[in-house]
Motif scaffolding. Structure first.
Motif, PDB file in Angstrom:
ATOM      1  N   ALA A  11       0.825  -1.204   0.000  1.00 14.07           N
ATOM      2  CA  ALA A  11       0.000   0.000   0.000  1.00 14.07           C
ATOM      3  C   ALA A  11       0.863   1.258   0.000  1.00 14.07           C
ATOM      4  CB  ALA A  11      -0.943  -0.008   1.195  1.00 14.07           C
ATOM      5  N   LEU A  12       1.910   1.255   0.806  1.00 14.74           N
ATOM      6  CA  LEU A  12       2.801   2.417   0.846  1.00 14.74           C
ATOM      7  C   LEU A  12       3.496   2.626  -0.496  1.00 14.74           C
ATOM      8  CD1 LEU A  12       4.289   2.000   4.432  1.00 14.74           C
ATOM      9  CD2 LEU A  12       2.552   3.647   3.671  1.00 14.74           C
ATOM     10  N   ALA A  13       3.918   1.539  -1.124  1.00 16.76           N
ATOM     11  CA  ALA A  13       4.540   1.647  -2.452  1.00 16.76           C
ATOM     12  C   ALA A  13       3.535   2.182  -3.471  1.00 16.76           C
ATOM     13  CB  ALA A  13       5.085   0.286  -2.889  1.00 16.76           C
ATOM     14  N   ALA A  14       2.295   1.717  -3.392  1.00 15.38           N
ATOM     15  CA  ALA A  14       1.259   2.198  -4.314  1.00 15.38           C
ATOM     16  C   ALA A  14       0.970   3.679  -4.080  1.00 15.38           C
ATOM     17  CB  ALA A  14      -0.013   1.374  -4.147  1.00 15.38           C
ATOM     18  N   MET A  15       1.003   4.097  -2.833  1.00 12.44           N
ATOM     19  CA  MET A  15       0.768   5.507  -2.526  1.00 12.44           C
ATOM     20  C   MET A  15       1.874   6.387  -3.109  1.00 12.44           C
ATOM     21  SD  MET A  15      -0.651   4.983   1.366  1.00 12.44           S
ATOM     22  CE  MET A  15      -0.662   6.723   1.798  1.00 12.44           C
ATOM     23  N   VAL A  16       3.114   5.952  -2.973  1.00 10.45           N
ATOM     24  CA  VAL A  16       4.231   6.709  -3.544  1.00 10.45           C
ATOM     25  C   VAL A  16       4.116   6.740  -5.071  1.00 10.45           C
ATOM     26  CG1 VAL A  16       6.744   6.708  -3.879  1.00 10.45           C
ATOM     27  CG2 VAL A  16       5.776   6.328  -1.596  1.00 10.45           C
ATOM     28  N   ALA A  17       3.790   5.598  -5.660  1.00 14.16           N
ATOM     29  CA  ALA A  17       3.630   5.547  -7.118  1.00 14.16           C
ATOM     30  C   ALA A  17       2.508   6.480  -7.568  1.00 14.16           C
ATOM     31  CB  ALA A  17       3.345   4.114  -7.565  1.00 14.16           C
ATOM     32  N   ALA A  18       1.405   6.490  -6.839  1.00 16.52           N
ATOM     33  CA  ALA A  18       0.281   7.360  -7.204  1.00 16.52           C
ATOM     34  C   ALA A  18       0.692   8.828  -7.138  1.00 16.52           C
ATOM     35  CB  ALA A  18      -0.912   7.088  -6.287  1.00 16.52           C
ATOM     36  N   ALA A  19       1.407   9.192  -6.094  1.00 18.17           N
ATOM     37  CA  ALA A  19       1.828  10.589  -5.951  1.00 18.17           C
ATOM     38  C   ALA A  19       2.796  10.994  -7.050  1.00 18.17           C
ATOM     39  CB  ALA A  19       2.466  10.801  -4.575  1.00 18.17           C
ATOM     40  N   THR A  20       3.673  10.082  -7.462  1.00 12.38           N
ATOM     41  CA  THR A  20       4.639  10.421  -8.514  1.00 12.38           C
ATOM     42  C   THR A  20       3.985  10.464  -9.891  1.00 12.38           C
ATOM     43  OG1 THR A  20       5.346   8.129  -8.786  1.00 12.38           O
ATOM     44  CG2 THR A  20       6.590   9.488  -7.238  1.00 12.38           C
ATOM     45  N   LEU A 133      -3.234   3.431 -11.632  1.00 12.05           N
ATOM     46  CA  LEU A 133      -1.970   3.484 -10.888  1.00 12.05           C
ATOM     47  C   LEU A 133      -0.766   3.235 -11.785  1.00 12.05           C
ATOM     48  CD1 LEU A 133      -2.938   1.579  -7.643  1.00 12.05           C
ATOM     49  CD2 LEU A 133      -2.622   4.039  -7.946  1.00 12.05           C
ATOM     50  N   GLY A 134      -1.003   2.604 -12.914  1.00 14.83           N
ATOM     51  CA  GLY A 134       0.068   2.205 -13.824  1.00 14.83           C
ATOM     52  C   GLY A 134       0.376   0.738 -13.633  1.00 14.83           C
ATOM     53  N   TRP A 135       0.274  -0.018 -14.717  1.00 15.79           N
ATOM     54  CA  TRP A 135       0.535  -1.451 -14.617  1.00 15.79           C
ATOM     55  C   TRP A 135       1.908  -1.775 -14.038  1.00 15.79           C
ATOM     56  CZ3 TRP A 135      -2.651  -5.409 -14.556  1.00 15.79           C
ATOM     57  CH2 TRP A 135      -3.925  -5.269 -15.109  1.00 15.79           C
ATOM     58  N   PRO A 136       2.966  -1.035 -14.414  1.00 10.69           N
ATOM     59  CA  PRO A 136       4.273  -1.351 -13.808  1.00 10.69           C
ATOM     60  C   PRO A 136       4.250  -1.209 -12.282  1.00 10.69           C
ATOM     61  CG  PRO A 136       4.590  -0.023 -15.766  1.00 10.69           C
ATOM     62  CD  PRO A 136       3.111  -0.038 -15.491  1.00 10.69           C
ATOM     63  N   ALA A 137       3.616  -0.161 -11.777  1.00  8.93           N
ATOM     64  CA  ALA A 137       3.533   0.027 -10.324  1.00  8.93           C
ATOM     65  C   ALA A 137       2.657  -1.052  -9.689  1.00  8.93           C
ATOM     66  CB  ALA A 137       2.976   1.416 -10.000  1.00  8.93           C
ATOM     67  N   PHE A 138       1.598  -1.437 -10.374  1.00  7.90           N
ATOM     68  CA  PHE A 138       0.709  -2.491  -9.876  1.00  7.90           C
ATOM     69  C   PHE A 138       1.479  -3.805  -9.729  1.00  7.90           C
ATOM     70  CE2 PHE A 138      -2.590  -5.770 -10.523  1.00  7.90           C
ATOM     71  CZ  PHE A 138      -3.528  -5.387  -9.572  1.00  7.90           C
TER      72      PHE A 138
END
Length: 171
Positions: A11-20, A133-138
């Motif tokens: 979840a934290l990684a997804a949050m960072v990816a979303a913000a970027t 979110l972006g498939w790579p981030a997912f």
């Protein structure tokens, strides 16, 4: 517990990816709650489009995190049972965890989320969550989830006592 730890990291990684990606920091949490209430997700997306990426509505964000942790715990329990049954240890447990995380990503992104889209308040937004979110981030988030599961399963196997009735206990 391992599933919840791994889900928190994901979840934290997804949050960072979303913000970027220019989305709101809490967008991944609102995506989870969009299953029943898509409103906060829409507000967060509008706020992010206007330059504010930190829109926080505590109730929906907390609900999204709680559901994410619950789902992570469930998938984590399945992995723990499989790892114990297969007696996975060391690097094999870590590799199996990574593969499992990617299998969970495939299931969620290609089957569960699209299947749930027509049955939820969030509709197509749910099916499109990996795209948003972006498939790579997912994929990367789920890989992280699996790696953590594998590492924790490996460490747990190292600490497990040998049962009294096992062949190695009599040697």
């Amino acid at each position: 517990m391992a599933g919840m730890v791994a889900a928190l990291a994901m979840a934290l990684a997804a949050m960072v990816a979303a913000a970027t990606r220019g989305l709101g920091l809490y967008t991944p949490l609102y995506l989870v709650t969009a299953v029943v209430e898509p409103g906060p997700l829409g507000v967060a997306q509008r706020e992010a489009a206007e330059g504010w990426r930190f829109y926080l509505e505590i109730g929906p964000a907390a609900a999204g995190m709680a559901v994410n942790l619950g789902i992570g715990a469930g998938f984590g329990a399945l992995f723990a049972l499989a790892a114990r049954g297969l007696r996975l240890r060391g690097p094999a447990a870590v590799a199996a965890g990574a593969a499992y995380g990617l299998a969970v990503a495939a299931f969620m992104g290609l089957v569960a989320l699209p299947g749930a889209a027509g049955e939820t308040a969030g509709g197509q937004v749910i099916a499109d969550a990996p795209l948003l979110l972006g498939w790579p981030a997912f994929w990367a988030g789920h890989l992280l989830y699996g790696l953590i599961l594998g590492i924790l399963a490996s460490r747990g196997a190292e600490r497990s006592p040998t049962p009294r009735n096992s062949p190695s206990a009599t040697l």
